[in-house]
Design a protein around this motif. Structure first.
Motif, mmCIF file in Angstrom:
data_model
loop_
_atom_site.group_PDB
_atom_site.id
_atom_site.type_symbol
_atom_site.label_atom_id
_atom_site.label_comp_id
_atom_site.label_asym_id
_atom_site.label_seq_id
_atom_site.Cartn_x
_atom_site.Cartn_y
_atom_site.Cartn_z
ATOM 1 N N UNK A 74 -8.383 -1.489 9.718
ATOM 2 C CA UNK A 74 -7.810 -0.957 8.485
ATOM 3 C C UNK A 74 -8.766 0.016 7.800
ATOM 4 N N UNK A 75 -9.791 0.456 8.524
ATOM 5 C CA UNK A 75 -10.807 1.322 7.947
ATOM 6 C C UNK A 75 -10.402 2.787 7.941
ATOM 7 N N UNK A 76 -11.348 3.675 7.585
ATOM 8 C CA UNK A 76 -11.041 5.103 7.439
ATOM 9 C C UNK A 76 -10.604 5.801 8.723
ATOM 10 N N UNK A 307 -1.257 9.003 -6.616
ATOM 11 C CA UNK A 307 -1.186 8.799 -5.162
ATOM 12 C C UNK A 307 -2.522 8.296 -4.639
ATOM 13 N N UNK A 308 -2.487 7.176 -3.929
ATOM 14 C CA UNK A 308 -3.664 6.556 -3.319
ATOM 15 C C UNK A 308 -3.487 6.642 -1.815
ATOM 16 N N UNK A 309 -4.282 7.465 -1.152
ATOM 17 C CA UNK A 309 -4.048 7.590 0.284
ATOM 18 C C UNK A 309 -5.107 8.381 1.006
ATOM 19 N N UNK A 310 -4.941 8.441 2.319
ATOM 20 C CA UNK A 310 -5.867 9.161 3.179
ATOM 21 C C UNK A 310 -6.051 8.428 4.485
ATOM 22 N N UNK A 311 -7.285 8.348 4.932
ATOM 23 C CA UNK A 311 -7.667 7.687 6.186
ATOM 24 C C UNK A 311 -7.052 8.401 7.381
ATOM 25 N N UNK A 312 -7.495 8.038 8.562
ATOM 26 C CA UNK A 312 -7.046 8.656 9.802
ATOM 27 C C UNK A 312 -6.707 7.553 10.795
ATOM 28 N N UNK A 324 -0.148 -1.949 6.517
ATOM 29 C CA UNK A 324 -1.320 -2.686 6.049
ATOM 30 C C UNK A 324 -2.445 -1.713 5.688
ATOM 31 N N UNK A 325 -2.413 -0.530 6.281
ATOM 32 C CA UNK A 325 -3.422 0.481 5.953
ATOM 33 C C UNK A 325 -3.227 0.965 4.520
ATOM 34 N N UNK A 326 -1.987 1.202 4.118
ATOM 35 C CA UNK A 326 -1.712 1.583 2.727
ATOM 36 C C UNK A 326 -2.155 0.485 1.774
ATOM 37 N N UNK A 327 -1.852 -0.741 2.141
ATOM 38 C CA UNK A 327 -2.198 -1.884 1.285
ATOM 39 C C UNK A 327 -3.710 -2.032 1.156
ATOM 40 N N UNK A 328 -4.440 -1.785 2.244
ATOM 41 C CA UNK A 328 -5.898 -1.911 2.194
ATOM 42 C C UNK A 328 -6.508 -0.882 1.246
ATOM 43 N N UNK A 329 -6.009 0.361 1.291
ATOM 44 C CA UNK A 329 -6.525 1.384 0.386
ATOM 45 C C UNK A 329 -6.172 1.067 -1.066
#
Length: 413
Positions: A74-76, A307-312, A324-329
């Motif tokens: 669930x990291x960047x 808006x809270x988002x990003x990562x790859x 779950x990636x959205x939830x983690x951020x």
């Protein structure tokens, strides 16, 4: 009835900007998209014109961080196990692009496109009656330690050498720029020349309306292939419908390489799947965009929410979303921003079209000069849309482009 002078495949921000630029050059333009305007990454991005982001994702710095990030699903940065083997050739090219000499080359090229895009932006917004949507509220990148801050300094020095304005700030000034940040962030860098758009989806839809108001037509169709014909190009839809034009601009984002393959072109485009959650506007008193570089996400202020988002996530086009990636951020944002209300958010996942060296493919097809590619902008489609549109219009009208396109050649791989 004669066909259009130009068919633009793709009704995202790059495709529509190119269509408007071509239209303004006196050409009759048809836009075709599989879902319609603003259906993909142009709708759900962070809304930033990130002209200061001249450093490619492919860099020695990312190689140092990647092993740690990849251990966290669930990291960047993550690669789903089901996709790891398929993406291996792209990752090898990415690794090669991280060599210092190649990074310097990519940075110089990226800077030239950024400078052009910044120069073209406000005139383009004025011409399309969207200038009122532009915001100039800056970006604050924050660090949790002196070591993290010092690791960022070489990148800032590169930006300084390219004339980008910024200032490093300590905890007291961080609190002035953006109240409510957790005390764990002890240092920061504020970039005042960071622009944003009120809402990227509304902006892209406004471009579509502007294009239509001047006689442009937008049709919905999934394009399967292109065929070279005398004096033009056949555009073949998945349902067998045939369109013809003198020239074609391929700006279909993450789906572009599939269409280019029909011309014998093999372009190593991959999909950075981006995730976010958009909260109501009153979720937090956000004064500027905040970049949490060590965690790979941003929090941005839109006219329609926070808006809270990003990562790859390098996971292609077919795997189901992993929200779950959205939830983690969002959970991290709750920790980082005192008083953030996480309720009432809307989750989203979109496809960012990315090439291994972080540069887009802009230029003519190998098979014919009548097909122009304009895709692969990764995180920077909105940022580079006006500059790319200028280049495409110049290529369509046989004018010399304002920058050297050699680094962006679709045939460079």
């Amino acid at each position: 009835m004669a066909g259009p002078d130009v068919i633009v495949i793709g009704a995202g921000v790059v495709g529509l900007s190119a269509a408007i630029a071509a239209q303004s050059s006196g050409l009759n333009v048809l836009v075709v998209d599989r879902e319609g305007p603003a259906a993909g990454a142009s709708a759900g991005n962070a809304g930033a014109f990130a002209f200061t982001d001249i450093l490619p994702l492919a860099s020695p710095g990312i190689l140092k961080k990647a092993p740690k990030w990849l251990l966290d699903p669930l990291g960047p940065l993550s690669v789903p196990p089901a996709y790891a083997l398929r993406i291996a050739p792209w990752m090898f090219r990415f690794w090669r692009a991280c060599q210092p000499s190649r990074v310097a080359h990519s940075t110089a090229a990226q800077t030239s496109l950024m400078d052009l895009s910044r120069a073209e932006l406000e005139p383009f917004l004025a011409a399309t009656d969207t200038l009122s949507m532009l915001r100039k509220e800056g970006n604050l990148q924050v660090y949790e330690s002196e070591a993290e801050f010092r690791a960022s300094l070489p990148g800032w020095e590169v930006r300084r050498n390219h004339g980008i304005e910024f200032r490093h700030v300590k905890a007291d000034e961080i609190a002035t720029i953006q109240p409510g940040l957790a005390s764990r962030f002890v240092l920061g860098t504020f970039t005042p020349g960071w622009y944003s758009i009120a809402d990227p989806k509304l902006y892209t839809l406004a471009l579509a309306e502007h294009f239509r108001s001047r006689g442009g037509v937008i049709e919905r169709a999934e394009i399967a292939s292109l065929r070279v014909i005398p004096n033009g190009v056949d555009v073949v839809a998945a349902d067998g419908k045939l369109l013809q034009a003198g020239k074609v601009v391929l700006a279909a984002g993450a789906f572009s390489h599939r269409i280019a393959k029909s011309l014998g072109e093999r372009i190593p485009l991959e999909t950075e799947r981006g995730y976010n959650t958009t909260l109501p506007s009153n979720a937090f008193d956000l004064r500027t965009q905040i970049t949490f570089g060590g965690h790979g996400f941003v929090v941005s202020k839109l006219s329609t929410g926070i808006r809270v988002g990003g990562a790859v996530e390098l996971g292609g086009l077919a795997l189901p979303p992993n929200f779950k990636r959205s939830e983690a951020m969002l959970q991290k944002a709750r920790t980082f921003l005192t008083g953030l209300n996480p309720e009432g958010g809307k989750q989203w996942m979109g496809f960012r079209p990315s090439l291994p060296d972080s540069l887009p493919a802009i230029g003519r097809a190998r098979a014919t000069p009548d097909v122009i590619y304009a895709f692969g902008h990764g995180h920077l489609g909105l940022t580079q849309s006006a500059g790319t549109a200028r280049i495409v219009a110049d290529l369509l009208t046989e004018r010399a482009p304002p920058i050297d396109l050699t680094p962006f050649s679709p045939q460079r791989f």
